[in-house]
Design a protein around this motif. Structure first.
Motif, mmCIF file in Angstrom:
data_model
loop_
_atom_site.group_PDB
_atom_site.id
_atom_site.type_symbol
_atom_site.label_atom_id
_atom_site.label_comp_id
_atom_site.label_asym_id
_atom_site.label_seq_id
_atom_site.Cartn_x
_atom_site.Cartn_y
_atom_site.Cartn_z
ATOM 1 N N LEU A 137 4.571 8.369 -5.019
ATOM 2 C CA LEU A 137 4.966 7.384 -4.005
ATOM 3 C C LEU A 137 4.823 7.974 -2.600
ATOM 4 O O LEU A 137 4.427 7.270 -1.654
ATOM 5 C CB LEU A 137 6.403 6.919 -4.242
ATOM 6 N N ASP A 138 5.151 9.257 -2.453
ATOM 7 C CA ASP A 138 4.939 9.912 -1.168
ATOM 8 C C ASP A 138 3.459 9.910 -0.807
ATOM 9 O O ASP A 138 3.079 9.596 0.329
ATOM 10 C CB ASP A 138 5.453 11.352 -1.206
ATOM 11 N N PHE A 139 2.593 10.245 -1.763
ATOM 12 C CA PHE A 139 1.152 10.259 -1.493
ATOM 13 C C PHE A 139 0.678 8.875 -1.048
ATOM 14 O O PHE A 139 -0.107 8.752 -0.105
ATOM 15 C CB PHE A 139 0.368 10.695 -2.732
ATOM 16 N N VAL A 170 -8.943 16.547 -1.612
ATOM 17 C CA VAL A 170 -9.320 15.292 -0.953
ATOM 18 C C VAL A 170 -10.521 15.519 -0.040
ATOM 19 O O VAL A 170 -11.467 14.723 -0.011
ATOM 20 C CB VAL A 170 -8.130 14.720 -0.158
ATOM 21 N N LYS A 171 -10.512 16.607 0.711
ATOM 22 C CA LYS A 171 -11.626 16.907 1.612
ATOM 23 C C LYS A 171 -12.930 17.099 0.847
ATOM 24 O O LYS A 171 -14.014 16.745 1.341
ATOM 25 C CB LYS A 171 -11.304 18.161 2.429
ATOM 26 N N LEU A 217 -11.338 6.455 -0.839
ATOM 27 C CA LEU A 217 -11.069 7.356 -1.965
ATOM 28 C C LEU A 217 -9.922 6.832 -2.823
ATOM 29 O O LEU A 217 -8.856 6.501 -2.320
ATOM 30 C CB LEU A 217 -10.711 8.746 -1.443
ATOM 31 N N THR A 218 -10.134 6.778 -4.131
ATOM 32 C CA THR A 218 -9.084 6.383 -5.070
ATOM 33 C C THR A 218 -8.795 7.536 -6.024
ATOM 34 O O THR A 218 -9.690 8.314 -6.368
ATOM 35 C CB THR A 218 -9.478 5.147 -5.897
ATOM 36 N N VAL A 219 -7.539 7.647 -6.439
ATOM 37 C CA VAL A 219 -7.146 8.696 -7.382
ATOM 38 C C VAL A 219 -6.272 8.083 -8.472
ATOM 39 O O VAL A 219 -5.649 7.037 -8.279
ATOM 40 C CB VAL A 219 -6.378 9.841 -6.682
ATOM 41 N N PHE A 257 -2.580 16.563 5.437
ATOM 42 C CA PHE A 257 -2.883 15.699 4.293
ATOM 43 C C PHE A 257 -3.219 14.290 4.769
ATOM 44 O O PHE A 257 -4.209 13.686 4.341
ATOM 45 C CB PHE A 257 -1.682 15.674 3.346
ATOM 46 N N LYS A 258 -2.399 13.756 5.662
ATOM 47 C CA LYS A 258 -2.644 12.411 6.187
ATOM 48 C C LYS A 258 -4.009 12.312 6.861
ATOM 49 O O LYS A 258 -4.733 11.323 6.695
ATOM 50 C CB LYS A 258 -1.547 12.027 7.181
ATOM 51 N N ALA A 259 -4.367 13.340 7.620
ATOM 52 C CA ALA A 259 -5.657 13.331 8.316
ATOM 53 C C ALA A 259 -6.812 13.349 7.326
ATOM 54 O O ALA A 259 -7.815 12.631 7.500
ATOM 55 C CB ALA A 259 -5.740 14.532 9.257
ATOM 56 N N ALA A 260 -6.689 14.151 6.263
ATOM 57 C CA ALA A 260 -7.747 14.233 5.255
ATOM 58 C C ALA A 260 -7.908 12.904 4.526
ATOM 59 O O ALA A 260 -9.031 12.453 4.262
ATOM 60 C CB ALA A 260 -7.434 15.352 4.258
ATOM 61 N N VAL A 261 -6.795 12.259 4.214
ATOM 62 C CA VAL A 261 -6.831 10.971 3.520
ATOM 63 C C VAL A 261 -7.432 9.893 4.426
ATOM 64 O O VAL A 261 -8.257 9.080 4.004
ATOM 65 C CB VAL A 261 -5.413 10.572 3.061
ATOM 66 N N ALA A 262 -7.027 9.895 5.692
ATOM 67 C CA ALA A 262 -7.537 8.896 6.632
ATOM 68 C C ALA A 262 -9.044 9.011 6.819
ATOM 69 O O ALA A 262 -9.722 8.013 7.093
ATOM 70 C CB ALA A 262 -6.828 9.038 7.970
ATOM 71 N N ALA A 263 -9.576 10.214 6.659
ATOM 72 C CA ALA A 263 -11.011 10.426 6.825
ATOM 73 C C ALA A 263 -11.818 9.873 5.654
ATOM 74 O O ALA A 263 -13.045 9.739 5.761
ATOM 75 C CB ALA A 263 -11.296 11.917 6.989
#
Length: 342
Positions: free
Chosen positions: A237-239, A333-334, A213-215, A203-209
């Motif tokens: 909060l975790d996300f 996210v991807k 991106l905003t949700v 998940f962290k890797a997908a977000v960093a890429a």
């Protein structure tokens, strides 16, 4: 729990509740596959989310638990004698795939608990999440039937805080299960934790890429649209902690801070690239149906583009469930376009 109130409104308006279960998901744990528990002898104590220290001469064995909390205990091999839920146990995201054979169902509607049936079970412990905003345990908050609150007269009530992290929540129930005699180092439990750790890394890797991106976490209803306030949603909060840019609404309801309430005329106040849709009211056709029912829904560009994904709102309690839901979010996210909301 009061975090359910918007969904209770949705239910009254015949919006179908939905969620992801547990038992059939790879790597999750049912009561049958969890490690057996052996209650330790001697005095028992546990410091719960309220800061209260519960004590007993011996480890409690006859436990009544709220749905999610029951699922958490069962994932460690602790089987309650009774469960009360906020909806049908057949659809509850925590319970619908668990074997509930031999467990008395004490309620399947928020705020309604059969206390007489509960008393007949002779419980020595009640387990329900502690909700800091309301200073109450699950099923015993303001607004429930007064007779349901009498559940607290049957045995001590303890619960882990719905605070700043689902990871902390899961760990809290691991600690409670351990105090009750569970082998929390059993292979199946270790496998769930490993799967969760892997899901977080992916998940962290997908977000960093996709740094732009905003949700926004949202829940549409007939009268308004609710935008979740991450400050009162530990999974959000975790996300955020893992890098996802979850929008913080600027005007949460002061009397009910879980949400900001938007009229349908102002539904486009926020323009995220991806909508996290309250999983308790999500189904694959929901976005299109709301677009027809309330055309202003499509004023949100992400909704118009179909950029929506189910969000596990307020129900996660276990490492296995969280891993499953994170994998879904990672895929979304991807696939998301970080320019949709621009």
């Amino acid at each position: 729990m009061r975090a359910w109130r918007p969904v209770l409104v949705l239910t009254a308006l015949s919006v179908v509740l939905a969620g992801c279960g547990s038992g059939d998901n790879p790597g999750t744990t049912t009561a049958a596959s969890a490690a057996p528990s052996t209650a330790p002898s001697g005095p028992w104590s546990f410091t719960d989310g309220s800061g209260k220290v519960a004590k007993a001469a011996r480890s409690p064995k006859r436990i009544i638990a709220h749905a999610g909390e029951a699922a958490a205990l069962m994932s460690f091999g602790i089987k309650p004698v009774g469960i009360y839920a906020d909806e049908s146990v057949k659809t509850d995201a925590n319970l619908k795939d668990l074997d509930l054979t031999g467990i008395e169902i004490l309620g399947q509607e928020w705020g309604k608990i059969d206390v007489e049936k509960a008393a007949a079970l002779r419980p020595d412990l009640i387990v329900g999440d502690w909700w800091p905003a309301e200073k109450a345990y699950s099923g015993l908050e303001e607004g429930v039937d007064e007779k349901s609150k009498k559940l607290a007269e049957l045995a001590p009530v303890v619960g882990v805080s719905q605070g700043k992290s689902i990871v902390d929540l899961a760990k809290g129930y691991e600690d409670l299960a351990k105090s009750l005699g569970a082998d929390v180092d059993a292979p199946q439990i270790a496998a769930n934790k490993k799967r969760f750790d892997d899901a977080v890394a992916t998940f962290k890797a997908a977000v960093a890429a996709k740094p732009g991106l905003t949700v926004a976490a949202m829940s549409p209803a007939d009268d308004k649209v609710y935008v979740a306030n991450p400050e009162y949603a530990p999974e959000l909060l975790d996300f955020q902690r893992w890098g996802l840019k979850v929008i913080n609404p600027d005007s949460p309801d002061p009397g009910f801070p879980y949400w900001e309430n938007l009229s349908w005329e102002n539904v486009d106040k926020y323009q995220p690239d991806l909508i996290l849709w309250d999983g308790r009211s999500f189904k694959p056709t929901a976005n299109a149906e709301w677009g027809k029912k309330q055309p202003t829904w499509f004023k949100i560009k992400a909704a118009k583009a179909g950029a929506v994904v189910s969000w596990p709102a307020y129900w996660l309690h276990t490492y296995g469930h969280f891993a499953t839901e994170l994998d879904k979010l990672t895929a979304a996210v991807k696939a998301a376009d970080p320019n949709v909301g621009n």
